[in-house]
Design a protein around this motif. Structure first.
Motif, short mmCIF file in Angstrom:
data_model
loop_
_atom_site.label_atom_id
_atom_site.label_comp_id
_atom_site.label_asym_id
_atom_site.label_seq_id
_atom_site.Cartn_x
_atom_site.Cartn_y
_atom_site.Cartn_z
N SER A 30 1.29 -0.83 0.00
CA SER A 30 -0.11 -0.27 0.01
C SER A 30 1.05 1.57 -0.13
O SER A 30 0.96 2.23 -0.82
N ALA A 31 2.28 1.09 0.47
CA ALA A 31 3.28 1.96 0.58
C ALA A 31 3.45 3.10 -0.55
O ALA A 31 3.43 3.84 -1.20
N SER A 32 3.50 1.44 -1.52
CA SER A 32 4.28 1.87 -3.55
C SER A 32 2.83 2.36 -4.13
O SER A 32 3.08 3.19 -4.87
N ALA A 33 1.50 1.51 -3.37
CA ALA A 33 0.45 2.33 -4.20
C ALA A 33 0.06 4.00 -4.15
O ALA A 33 -0.48 4.19 -4.75
N THR A 34 0.93 4.16 -3.18
CA THR A 34 0.28 5.61 -3.05
C THR A 34 0.59 6.38 -3.23
O THR A 34 0.57 7.77 -4.19
N MET A 35 2.66 5.76 -4.54
CA MET A 35 2.92 6.50 -5.44
C MET A 35 1.82 6.54 -6.28
O MET A 35 1.27 7.93 -7.69
N THR A 36 1.02 6.10 -6.78
CA THR A 36 0.13 5.74 -8.36
C THR A 36 -2.13 5.95 -7.71
O THR A 36 -2.56 4.80 -7.98
N PHE A 37 -1.37 6.69 -6.55
CA PHE A 37 -2.83 6.06 -5.69
C PHE A 37 -3.99 7.08 -6.45
O PHE A 37 -4.31 8.04 -7.06
N ARG A 38 -5.05 5.88 -7.16
CA ARG A 38 -6.09 6.56 -8.00
C ARG A 38 -6.99 7.03 -7.23
O ARG A 38 -7.94 7.87 -7.80
N HIS A 39 -7.11 7.48 -6.30
CA HIS A 39 -7.85 8.94 -5.50
C HIS A 39 -7.91 10.05 -5.88
O HIS A 39 -8.19 10.87 -4.77
N LYS A 40 -8.29 10.37 -6.82
CA LYS A 40 -7.78 11.35 -6.77
C LYS A 40 -9.68 12.41 -7.15
O LYS A 40 -10.74 11.85 -6.88
N ASN A 41 -10.00 13.18 -6.89
CA ASN A 41 -11.40 13.98 -7.36
C ASN A 41 -12.40 13.79 -8.21
O ASN A 41 -11.43 13.32 -9.28
N THR A 42 -13.10 14.13 -8.04
CA THR A 42 -14.59 13.50 -9.30
C THR A 42 -14.25 15.17 -10.04
O THR A 42 -13.82 16.31 -9.52
N ARG A 43 -14.58 14.61 -11.57
CA ARG A 43 -14.36 16.07 -12.10
C ARG A 43 -15.35 16.98 -11.86
O ARG A 43 -14.82 18.48 -11.82
N ARG A 44 -16.09 17.29 -11.15
CA ARG A 44 -17.48 17.78 -11.01
C ARG A 44 -16.72 19.20 -10.23
O ARG A 44 -16.79 19.75 -9.79
N ILE A 45 -15.59 18.30 -9.25
CA ILE A 45 -14.93 20.04 -8.59
C ILE A 45 -13.48 20.17 -8.57
O ILE A 45 -12.61 20.33 -8.18
N GLU A 46 -13.22 19.67 -9.80
CA GLU A 46 -11.85 19.91 -10.71
C GLU A 46 -11.73 21.45 -10.92
O GLU A 46 -12.44 21.75 -11.30
N GLY A 47 -10.72 22.04 -10.43
CA GLY A 47 -10.29 23.05 -10.10
C GLY A 47 -11.44 24.43 -9.60
O GLY A 47 -10.92 25.91 -10.05
N LEU A 48 -12.24 23.23 -9.33
CA LEU A 48 -12.83 25.08 -8.01
C LEU A 48 -12.25 24.53 -6.63
O LEU A 48 -12.61 25.41 -5.29
N ASP A 49 -10.76 24.29 -5.78
CA ASP A 49 -10.44 24.14 -4.74
C ASP A 49 -10.24 25.64 -4.49
O ASP A 49 -9.64 25.96 -2.92
N SER A 50 -9.74 26.48 -5.45
CA SER A 50 -9.15 27.58 -4.60
C SER A 50 -10.01 28.27 -4.31
O SER A 50 -11.47 28.31 -4.93
N ASN A 51 -9.76 29.30 -3.42
CA ASN A 51 -11.03 30.61 -2.83
C ASN A 51 -10.04 31.69 -2.76
O ASN A 51 -9.61 31.51 -1.86
N VAL A 52 -11.02 32.32 -2.83
CA VAL A 52 -10.40 33.85 -2.53
C VAL A 52 -10.04 34.31 -0.99
O VAL A 52 -9.17 35.22 -0.44
N TRP A 53 -11.57 33.85 -0.41
CA TRP A 53 -11.42 33.59 1.00
C TRP A 53 -10.61 33.05 1.65
O TRP A 53 -9.90 33.85 2.67
N VAL A 54 -10.44 31.87 1.68
CA VAL A 54 -9.09 30.69 1.92
C VAL A 54 -7.69 31.82 2.18
O VAL A 54 -7.28 31.95 2.93
N GLU A 55 -7.71 32.35 1.02
CA GLU A 55 -6.10 33.31 1.16
C GLU A 55 -6.54 34.73 1.69
O GLU A 55 -5.28 34.90 2.86
N PHE A 56 -7.51 35.50 1.64
CA PHE A 56 -7.51 36.96 2.40
C PHE A 56 -8.05 36.45 3.85
O PHE A 56 -7.52 38.08 4.76
N THR A 57 -8.40 36.03 3.97
CA THR A 57 -9.42 35.44 5.88
C THR A 57 -8.05 35.09 6.15
O THR A 57 -8.26 35.71 7.42
N LYS A 58 -7.28 34.48 6.22
CA LYS A 58 -5.61 33.93 6.76
C LYS A 58 -5.10 35.28 7.41
O LYS A 58 -4.75 36.06 8.28
N VAL A 59 -4.69 36.05 5.58
CA VAL A 59 -3.63 36.53 5.83
C VAL A 59 -5.19 38.22 6.77
O VAL A 59 -4.38 38.25 7.65
#
Lengths: 453, 430
Positions: A30-59
């Protein structure tokens, strides 16, 4: 190859044994499987991970920074609202599950208040859905009614979640800009308008919905009846839905009136109107909102809701219901919180505008909401040596936070990809802040041109 | 064209087949007819005083910012204490910012998992009977549920059975894993059966997950409600499982406050990052004040962990007694309860209970559903038919059990007993 030796029998207890070396091999594989971990996110959330609030509320979380960025009040909610919550929490039954689509006393109160406002009978059980904030209402509406193959018209600048929510539903956002119309008067949110011909061009047979936000975040525009009629005419002509985000509905300033597009002829049957306890009662942390509309649309939002989180918190809903009854009884009264908050904010608006003007800036005076945008290019802050990939306003706000200890939100965060550069000289200030916060902002702005220590 | 648009349904296709919901019907029936409601799963006793006090302290305190937005992925004091608590229990060093995310109840945690990882073409294994939302959520995400039944092993003596008798067939389970299998949903302690999966049973599931590189969505909301000294084993603590498991918990079940809707997910950042993406594009923030109070509740429990005053020890102790009370009541009238090892539910076999429920030949509605409806209307006692927790195709295999909730005050359980006793007497009659 993984295998375990095991023995079991059908009757009696089943057991198996994994030998230690197989166990270790299991972990190694399973350790070597992590290098080819197939459990990526679904297509529906592809590219939706960044967010202005996460950036600026932290700052801006640093307490030494005067925070006029994220739209959250630092004033206290009215005391009766807090008292009602304490009362609700003392009742055992109100700490357990309530009705999924909305606590009975709350949907009843909402149907009364909005029945008066809309001038029509609203059924509390079929025409209303209570959600986790207006955010949850937007999500439920979009998931219920929008899918791949649909286009959704979004007016720029826009509250940033509209675009990713439309994309997550598999649909295509179609942008149309509010454009500044210089009619010689001083800069007001009313100067930002849609071009009717340009708007008409955006509608086609794939247009499932248009998202309207009035009063508007970030500009503060309050759409007039005439402007709403243009939108309504197109919705009717193209059989398009209208998702009307009206969270700032009570915050309109003198000379302006909030008009619900759902009350225009032909619009009730195709409109979902969204409201927010957070903005109504200065309790953004309660995360309660609602969708109001015709049963044949609301029923689909209810299906989404029952398959996403099912119930909203009970004591908060009960307290909100009681607060609504208190203000419902005095809706014609200036003491009603819906009106008194608006008056309080109008003077804060005027003060904020004055501070910015005294610093040599030209703020856009909002007719509603609790945000103010301002063009900062006249300050001539040279940030060309900073990382170029970000729009100017992002760089400006970050610079302002570190060197002036004042935070705001860059306006390009509220724009689609094509338009970011057009709004990159604007930043947004939030003015639902207590006097001491505005005092601190005043100090920063007065000392703007002094050299840093 | 406008014609084409008007002829299409207004709602999105993702809602297909998920509009019906058992609770809508049964909650309405209970509200209308029941004098004693052992149906829907929530306590009718008070939440613990220390937690109610924490809530009131938070909302009325000097810091009125508790009424405003907090951190979107979880209020800092809450994620910190959850990381501490569950780090110990899972044997992992947990970062509160990346290994924990707070949700609107465990329900929304489940939703985030399915939306983040399941799409068209994916299969998800669901052990049957199951908490009903799993199937609907898999379908809404475009996935295909694959059901693997738990079957009741035949009793060898006349004694009442334990929920341990509900078992999987290992060969059958193994055969359901395919190249399309994205995830398996585990619920232990199990609603509705009350089964607490043993270390061996979990080991079998874990082995298959590792072998087929499958994710595990582990719904452990009843983790503290285990009886008779039974151990709740967390599958994420088994070899090879931490990296592929999202563990879900619930303040509602932990602290008897189902109406606060505070839940959480714990797992590796590599999985939680995608839950965060779903969360920030669906509800974004969870209500602050409930999170603040729950954080204080966990602080207290951390200090009292393992001690007799711990709510996590007192609650299961009380519930075990209530369990035994209800078991006795049902057994006395001829319903055969299966003694649950955990949760606050039990199922009872009603097939031997000579009942007044009229026979409806060729009815498509399962017997237990008709029984439950008749019982609430005519006897005022509400319970949920087990077939409600099964997929449509398998309903007939589970059609003679009722699920009862025993997280109820003594007075409620006594009233239930009275109804059952009267019913029995009416049947045996003069």
């Amino acid at each position: 190859m993984l295998f375990a030796s095991r023995s079991f029998c059908y009757l009696g207890v089943r057991k198996y044994q994994l030998r230690t070396d197989l166990l270790l091999r299991c972990i190694n594989i399973s350790a070597s499987a992590t290098m080819t971990f197939r459990h990526k996110n679904t297509r529906r959330i592809e590219g939706l991970d960044s967010n202005v609030w996460v950036e600026f509320t932290k700052v801006a979380a640093d307490p030494s920074i005067v925070n006029l960025g994220q739209g959250l009040p630092d004033i206290s909610p009215p005391s009766y609202v807090k008292e009602e919550l304490a009362k609700a929490a003392a009742v055992d039954r109100l700490n357990q599950y309530t009705r999924g689509f909305g606590h009975p006393s709350l949907v009843k109160a909402l149907s009364q208040v909005y029945g008066v406002v809309c001038g029509r009978k609203i059924d509390p059980l079929t025409d209303i859905l209570v959600t986790v904030g207006a955010y949850g209402s937007l999500f439920s509406t979009i998931q219920a009614l929008i899918e791949e193959g649909d286009e959704v018209i979004i007016i720029e600048p826009f509250y940033d979640c509209y675009e990713p929510m439309v994309k997550m539903a598999g649909a295509k956002p179609v942008f149309i800009q509010l454009r500044y119309k210089n009619d010689g008067s001083s800069a007001s949110s009313a100067n930002w308008v849609l071009d009717p011909a340009e708007l008409a061009n955006k509608f086609n047979s794939r247009t499932k919905a248009i998202i309207l936000n009035t009063p508007h975040n970030p500009i503060g525009k309050v759409f007039t009846r005439e402007e709403l009629q243009v939108i309504a005419d197109l919705c009717i002509k193209h059989d398009t839905l209208c998702i009307s985000d009206e969270v700032y509905e009570w915050l309109v300033y003198k000379g302006n009136k909030h008009i619900k597009i759902a009350t225009l002829p032909g619009m009730w049957e195709r409109t979902i109107t969204i409201g927010s306890a957070g903005k109504t009662y200065s309790v953004t942390g309660w995360k309660l909102g609602w969708s109001i509309g015709p049963q044949n649309l609301i029923k689909h939002l209810q299906v989404v809701h029952q398959n996403t989180l099912y119930t909203c918190p009970t004591p908060l809903q009960e307290a909100l219901a009681q607060a609504f009854w208190i203000d419902y009884k005095r809706m014609g009264d200036p003491d009603c919180y819906f009106h008194s908050l608006s008056r309080e904010l109008e003077s804060k608006r005027d003060r904020m505008a004055q501070l910015l003007q005294e610093a040599g800036l030209k703020p856009v005076i909002p007719d509603g909401g609790y945000f103010m945008i301002v063009d900062v290019s006249t300050l001539n802050v040279d940030l060309s040596d900073v990382d170029e990939k970000q729009p100017y306003d992002y760089k400006f706000v970050k610079w302002m936070i570190t060197s002036k200890k004042l935070s705001a939100i860059p306006l390009s965060a509220f724009c689609g990809p094509e338009t970011k550069r057009q709004f990159e000289k604007y930043i947004r200030f939030c003015f639902i802040k207590k006097d001491s916060t505005l005092d601190a902002a005043e100090v920063v702005l007065k000392n703007w041109n002094k050299q840093p220590a | 064209s406008l014609q084409a648009k008007m002829s299409r349904p207004v709602q999105a296709q993702r809602l297909e087949g998920i509009d019906k919901n058992i609770w809508v019907e049964f909650v309405k029936l209970a509200a209308t007819y029941s004098k004693v409601n052992l149906g829907q799963g929530f306590p009718d006793f008070s939440p613990p005083g220390f937690l109610k006090e924490a809530f009131v302290r938070a909302l009325s305190g000097e810091n009125h910012m508790v009424h405003q937005y907090t951190r979107a992925f979880g209020h800092p004091p809450l994620v910190k204490i959850l990381a501490q608590f569950f780090g110990k229990l899972l044997g992992q060093e947990l970062d509160p910012m990346t290994n924990v995310m707070v949700t609107v109840g465990a329900y929304q945690a489940l939703f985030c998992c399915f939306q983040a990882f399941v799409e068209e073409g994916d299969e998800v294994i669901i052990l049957e009977p199951f908490f009903d939302c799993y199937e609907a959520m898999v379908r809404m995400a475009g996935g295909s549920p694959v059901f693997v039944p738990l079957r009741l092993k035949a009793p060898t003596d006349g004694k009442l059975m334990s929920s341990a008798a509900w078992q999987l067939d290992p060969a059958e389970l193994a055969s359901k894993f395919s190249k399309q299998t994205k995830a398996i949903v585990l619920n232990s302690p199990n609603n509705p059966l009350g089964k607490v999966f043993s270390r061996e049973e979990l080991g079998l599931l874990a082995e298959l997950c590792v072998k087929h590189d499958v994710l595990c969505i582990s719904d452990e909301v009843y983790e503290w409600l285990v009886y008779d000294g039974k151990e709740h084993v967390r599958i994420a603590s088994l070899p090879g499982m931490w990296e592929r498991t999202v563990t879900i918990g619930s303040a509602g079940k932990t602290f008897s406050i189902t109406g606060w809707k505070v839940g959480w997910t714990v797992g590796p950042n590599r999985l939680l990052q995608h839950l965060r993406t779903v969360h920030q594009n669906s509800v974004y923030h969870c209500a602050t004040v409930g999170q603040e109070a729950v954080a204080q509740g966990f602080q207290r429990e951390l200090e009292l962990y393992g001690k007799p005053d711990s709510y996590f020890i007192q609650l299961p102790k009380e519930l075990q007694q209530k369990r035994d009370r209800l078991v006795q009541s049902l057994d006395a009238v001829g319903m055969k309860p299966i003694i649950p090892e955990g949760t606050y539910f039990l199922v009872a076999d009603i097939s031997q209970f000579k009942s007044d429920v009229p026979d409806v030949p060729d009815s498509s509605e399962p017997y237990d559903s008709r029984f439950a409806k008749w019982m609430v209307k005519n006897k005022g006692l509400a319970a949920i038919p087990l077939s409600a927790f099964c997929c449509a195709a398998h309903r007939s295999s589970y059609s003679h059990f009722l699920r009862f909730c025993f997280a109820k005050e003594e007075a409620t359980l006594k009233a239930a007993n009275d109804i059952l006793q009267r019913w029995k007497q009416e049947k045996t009659g003069p």
